[in-house]
Design a protein around this motif. Sequence first.
Motif, short mmCIF file in Angstrom:
data_model
loop_
_atom_site.label_atom_id
_atom_site.label_comp_id
_atom_site.label_asym_id
_atom_site.label_seq_id
_atom_site.Cartn_x
_atom_site.Cartn_y
_atom_site.Cartn_z
N ILE A 188 56.65 24.80 38.64
CA ILE A 188 56.13 25.78 37.62
C ILE A 188 56.70 24.66 36.48
O ILE A 188 58.05 24.59 36.23
CB ILE A 188 56.55 27.19 37.47
N LYS A 238 58.99 26.79 43.53
CA LYS A 238 58.96 27.76 44.47
C LYS A 238 58.74 27.01 45.97
O LYS A 238 58.09 26.34 46.15
CB LYS A 238 57.54 28.63 44.53
N GLU A 273 47.94 28.62 38.45
CA GLU A 273 48.04 29.62 37.41
C GLU A 273 48.51 28.93 36.21
O GLU A 273 49.10 28.06 36.32
CB GLU A 273 49.36 30.79 37.75
N GLU A 274 47.49 29.29 35.14
CA GLU A 274 48.02 28.63 33.63
C GLU A 274 47.91 29.90 32.51
O GLU A 274 47.20 30.55 32.47
CB GLU A 274 46.89 27.93 33.56
N ILE A 292 51.99 26.64 30.31
CA ILE A 292 52.81 26.69 31.35
C ILE A 292 51.87 26.54 32.53
O ILE A 292 50.96 27.51 32.70
CB ILE A 292 53.69 28.22 31.37
N VAL A 293 52.12 25.87 33.62
CA VAL A 293 51.23 25.80 34.66
C VAL A 293 51.97 25.92 36.00
O VAL A 293 53.04 25.45 36.09
CB VAL A 293 50.36 24.70 34.98
N GLU A 294 51.38 26.59 37.11
CA GLU A 294 52.07 26.59 38.31
C GLU A 294 51.16 25.64 39.31
O GLU A 294 49.80 25.74 39.30
CB GLU A 294 52.00 27.81 38.90
N THR A 303 55.87 24.49 45.17
CA THR A 303 54.81 24.90 44.17
C THR A 303 55.74 24.65 42.63
O THR A 303 56.96 25.15 42.82
CB THR A 303 54.54 26.53 43.88
N ILE A 321 62.51 31.27 45.07
CA ILE A 321 62.28 30.67 43.97
C ILE A 321 63.29 30.09 43.31
O ILE A 321 64.65 30.72 43.23
CB ILE A 321 61.42 31.42 42.87
#
Length: 230
Positions: free
Chosen positions: A216, A181, A140-141, A150-152, A214, A199
């Motif tokens: 973030i 995460k 995700e970005e 912000i990126v995941e 993951t 999380i």
Amino acid sequence: MNKKQFVIVGLGTFGENVAKYLTEKGAQVIAIDKNEKKIQDIAPFVTQALTADATDEKFLKSLNLKDIDVGIVAIGESLEDSILVTLHMRELGVKKIVVKCINQLHARISAKLGADRIIYPELEMAKRVAENLISPNILEEIELSPEYNIVELVVPKRFIGKTIKEAKIRSEYNLTVIAIKKKIPYLTDSGESNFKEEINIAPLADEEINEGDTLIVIGKDSDIERIKKE
Ligand code: ADP
């Protein structure tokens, strides 16, 4: 609290789905399209559905748009109609206007007319899909500004087993980890193994990074590009 009020003009695929989601989320939605069939189809899902040509200023005036929080112009097929509706909405006091645009010129004109938000669904989706194909580890970005994102991301292999500090995410990449995460294994009542997601917000520098985690992270686009290549 009063329900937020929306007016959506143009019920193509985009307008129709936005109208349905907004209603599902508890908003008041007035849907307008010049095509009667579209109005019949959307009527059960929205507060009010009206067949009209929305470029008709008299018609729009009759709706008392001053009370509308957000106007969404989702007319893709005619640039002229989209521009006229945006102009009328602005003049009639709609608080915030969102315009679905088909090209750069459309976007520039809409912005000049006072559109608060311009969206290109096809272009945005194409970009997301292409990004995902090029960097499959990016889940995700979110663009915060042209410079910051912000990126995941799926944990790069070389970070596994290291702490955030040892992975040098701050010192080498200038990035800040805002959350990790983790997939925590557990046994179900019937004895099968399963995973639940946990999380950890604002993790400390000595937090260990494990396989399957993951990350973030927040930071400059150019720095994020470097970590994507890991
Ligand atoms: P999408 O690409 O999201 O499917 P379209 O551009 O195909 O969207 O659909 C636009 C919709 O807007 C159509 O349903 C059309 O009838 C409607 N529309 C176009 N011009 C007007 C107008 N002046 N007033 C009201 N509705 C309009």
